[in-house]
Design a protein around this motif. Structure first.
Motif, PDB file in Angstrom:
ATOM      1  N   VAL A   1     -25.327   1.379  72.842  1.00  0.00           N
ATOM      2  CA  VAL A   1     -25.330   1.558  71.552  1.00  0.00           C
ATOM      3  C   VAL A   1     -24.803   3.056  71.036  1.00  0.00           C
ATOM      4  N   MET A   2     -25.341   3.951  71.752  1.00  0.00           N
ATOM      5  CA  MET A   2     -25.227   5.457  71.237  1.00  0.00           C
ATOM      6  C   MET A   2     -23.944   5.729  71.784  1.00  0.00           C
ATOM      7  N   ASN A   3     -23.321   5.485  72.873  1.00  0.00           N
ATOM      8  CA  ASN A   3     -22.125   5.882  73.365  1.00  0.00           C
ATOM      9  C   ASN A   3     -20.750   4.875  72.546  1.00  0.00           C
ATOM     10  N   PHE A   4     -21.388   3.990  71.740  1.00  0.00           N
ATOM     11  CA  PHE A   4     -20.547   3.354  70.744  1.00  0.00           C
ATOM     12  C   PHE A   4     -20.408   4.212  69.678  1.00  0.00           C
ATOM     13  N   TYR A   5     -21.314   5.000  69.106  1.00  0.00           N
ATOM     14  CA  TYR A   5     -21.116   5.872  68.214  1.00  0.00           C
ATOM     15  C   TYR A   5     -20.385   7.178  68.619  1.00  0.00           C
ATOM     16  N   TYR A   6     -20.958   7.689  69.522  1.00  0.00           N
ATOM     17  CA  TYR A   6     -20.359   9.043  69.981  1.00  0.00           C
ATOM     18  C   TYR A   6     -20.172   8.801  71.707  1.00  0.00           C
ATOM     19  N   PRO A   7     -19.139   8.475  72.056  1.00  0.00           N
ATOM     20  CA  PRO A   7     -18.650   8.210  73.555  1.00  0.00           C
ATOM     21  C   PRO A   7     -19.029   9.176  74.213  1.00  0.00           C
ATOM     22  N   LYS A   8     -19.641   8.955  75.451  1.00  0.00           N
ATOM     23  CA  LYS A   8     -19.936   9.916  76.347  1.00  0.00           C
ATOM     24  C   LYS A   8     -21.505  10.763  76.102  1.00  0.00           C
ATOM     25  N   SER A   9     -21.889  10.152  75.045  1.00  0.00           N
ATOM     26  CA  SER A   9     -23.256  11.063  74.488  1.00  0.00           C
ATOM     27  C   SER A   9     -24.247  10.727  75.280  1.00  0.00           C
ATOM     28  N   VAL A  10     -24.489   9.736  76.013  1.00  0.00           N
ATOM     29  CA  VAL A  10     -25.789   9.362  76.940  1.00  0.00           C
ATOM     30  C   VAL A  10     -25.206   8.754  78.117  1.00  0.00           C
ATOM     31  N   SER A  11     -25.905   9.603  79.053  1.00  0.00           N
ATOM     32  CA  SER A  11     -25.440   8.958  80.596  1.00  0.00           C
ATOM     33  C   SER A  11     -26.498   8.805  81.369  1.00  0.00           C
ATOM     34  N   ARG A  12     -26.402   8.169  82.542  1.00  0.00           N
ATOM     35  CA  ARG A  12     -27.172   8.219  83.778  1.00  0.00           C
ATOM     36  C   ARG A  12     -27.455   9.464  84.531  1.00  0.00           C
TER      37      ARG A  12
END
Length: 437
Positions: free
Chosen positions: A192-203
């Motif tokens: 969901v967060m990467n849908f808003y801001y690509p590559k904002s959250v990663s493992r």
């Protein structure tokens, strides 16, 4: 002409304020029960202030006055992948701010959850054939703040982004697809967060062995916000509701859970010291993240409030003890026992306006004590029970801990309420004395 300019400026400011308050928030929720004892990774969900739940599986834009919805991935609830719940029920199992309890125990928690389930979630969790409350994981959907403290990391969104997210989730298959390693709750929030801001959250490859975890999800978004200072960003805490339910525990990542738990790290250090050293190195290098750092306190009015300061805490604690000492016509120790006995036998219920109460026999009659701010001002409630209830509540708010337990505003309001109850109790004693004379 000047009036027109002022009105125009006021309208612009209103629009800007509305834009600032439209956010996507990663909720990092502390572990409790078995998760707190063993893994300690907690849970994560996404809270959207402009997106609301038309139903648990259908999203829409919020109407004026609505607070948004919390969306997360679950494992065994109705066969669905994600479920959306309005904010207040998700946190407190009530629908109105004035009904939020100031106190919680397991009986009240179960009662409020079941009340909400029967009214809104019967399709997801129907009664058993016998009419009893169903078992299962549906309890994860409502009343989260009774079980644990949560942290929010919110970043601004636009109306266009929110509309696109609604269209994406409503238009995608919503069937159970939960997998512990590859499609867990943190993976959903990451998507969901990467849908808003690509590559904002990663493992995290090292600290979480490339498995998505709630803590890494929040940590990633904080790092992203630091790289994009143009985006409005803030963090807050949602304190666990005070009461007799055991406090939740600090949330950990995978490697951190091994490093912080004696039951794991001591045997590992004894029998595999090189492995233990590697675990420690990984944690020190990248596993540390304090979600409680510089957080404000969440308020359901949409404003993030300043936590009570150490100086304020000491001042209130001193004033509280002085108030109890100087109330010469009352016996606080007796009232503490009376409240404890009342609480142990009390049954949760709702008053005529649907507000949560505790009811039980007291002084040879059945009485009801309101436990939310909206139901606390009834003059017929025993003032000695009200007073001890507020004393215990204030002491819980003023207790120190890794995260703030209350805002300055909340403590101030509860202190005023306590003084009002004490004054009413003194007036009642004076009236009784005059009547006796």
């Amino acid at each position: 002409m000047k009036v027109g300019k002022i009105v125009g400026l006021f309208v612009v400011l209103l629009c800007l304020t509305a834009q600032v308050h439209a956010d996507a928030t990663v909720l990092l929720e502390e572990p409790y029960s078995f998760d707190g004892t063993f893994a300690g990774t907690g849970h994560t969900a996404v809270y959207l202030t402009r997106v609301c739940a038309a139903s648990p599986i259908l999203l829409r834009r919020c109407r004026p006055g609505e607070l948004g919805a919390v969306i997360s991935r679950y494992n065994r609830i109705g066969g669905y992948d994600w479920i959306a719940i309005p904010l207040l029920p998700y946190l407190y199992a009530v629908s109105k701010q004035e009904d939020i309890p100031l106190y919680a125990d397991s009986k009240l928690e179960a009662f409020l959850r079941n009340q909400y389930r029967r009214e809104y979630l019967e399709d997801l969790a129907p009664d058993k054939a016998s009419g009893e409350i169903p078992s299962g994981d549906w309890v994860q959907l409502i009343g989260s703040a009774y079980d644990r403290t949560s942290y929010g990391f919110q970043i601004e969104t636009t109306a266009k982004q929110d509309d696109e997210l609604i269209q994406w989730l409503n238009g995608s298959p919503n069937f159970k697809s939960y997998k512990v390693v590859s499609r867990n709750c943190a993976d959903f929030v990451r998507e969901v967060m990467n849908f808003y801001y690509p590559k904002s959250v990663s493992r995290a490859i090292l600290s979480d062995l490339d498995v998505a975890t709630p803590k890494q999800t929040a940590k990633s978004l904080v790092k992203y916000s630091n790289r994009h200072p143009d985006l409005e960003f803030s963090s807050f805490v949602i304190p666990q509701v005070p009461g007799t339910i055991k406090q939740s525990r600090p949330v950990h990542g995978l490697v951190e859970s091994v490093f912080k738990a004696k039951k794991y790290v001591i045997p590992l250090a004894l029998f595999h010291p090189f492995v233990a050293g590697g675990v420690a190195s990984v944690y020190i290098a990248g596993g540390r993240f304090n979600p409680a750092k510089n957080v404000r306190v969440f308020s359901t009015n949409g404003i993030l409030e300043q936590p009570v300061t150490a100086e304020e805490r000491r001042g209130y604690q001193k004033s509280l003890e002085e108030l109890l000492r100087t109330t010469s016509d009352e016996k606080p120790s007796h009232e503490a026992v009376a409240w404890q006995q009342f609480r142990e036998i009390a049954h949760p219920g709702l008053d005529s306006l649907g507000r949560p109460i505790l009811q039980a026999a007291f002084a040879d009659k059945v009485v009801a004590v309101g436990i939310s701010r909206g139901s606390f001002s009834d003059d017929e409630q025993p003032s000695e029970l009200q007073r001890e209830f507020l004393v215990i509540h204030l002491r819980s708010e003023l207790a120190s801990g890794p995260a703030p337990r209350a805002s300055s505003i909340a403590v101030r309001d509860d202190w005023k309420l306590l003084r009002k109850v004490v004054a009413a109790q003194r007036d009642g004693a004076s009236v009784r004395a005059e009547a006796g004379n």
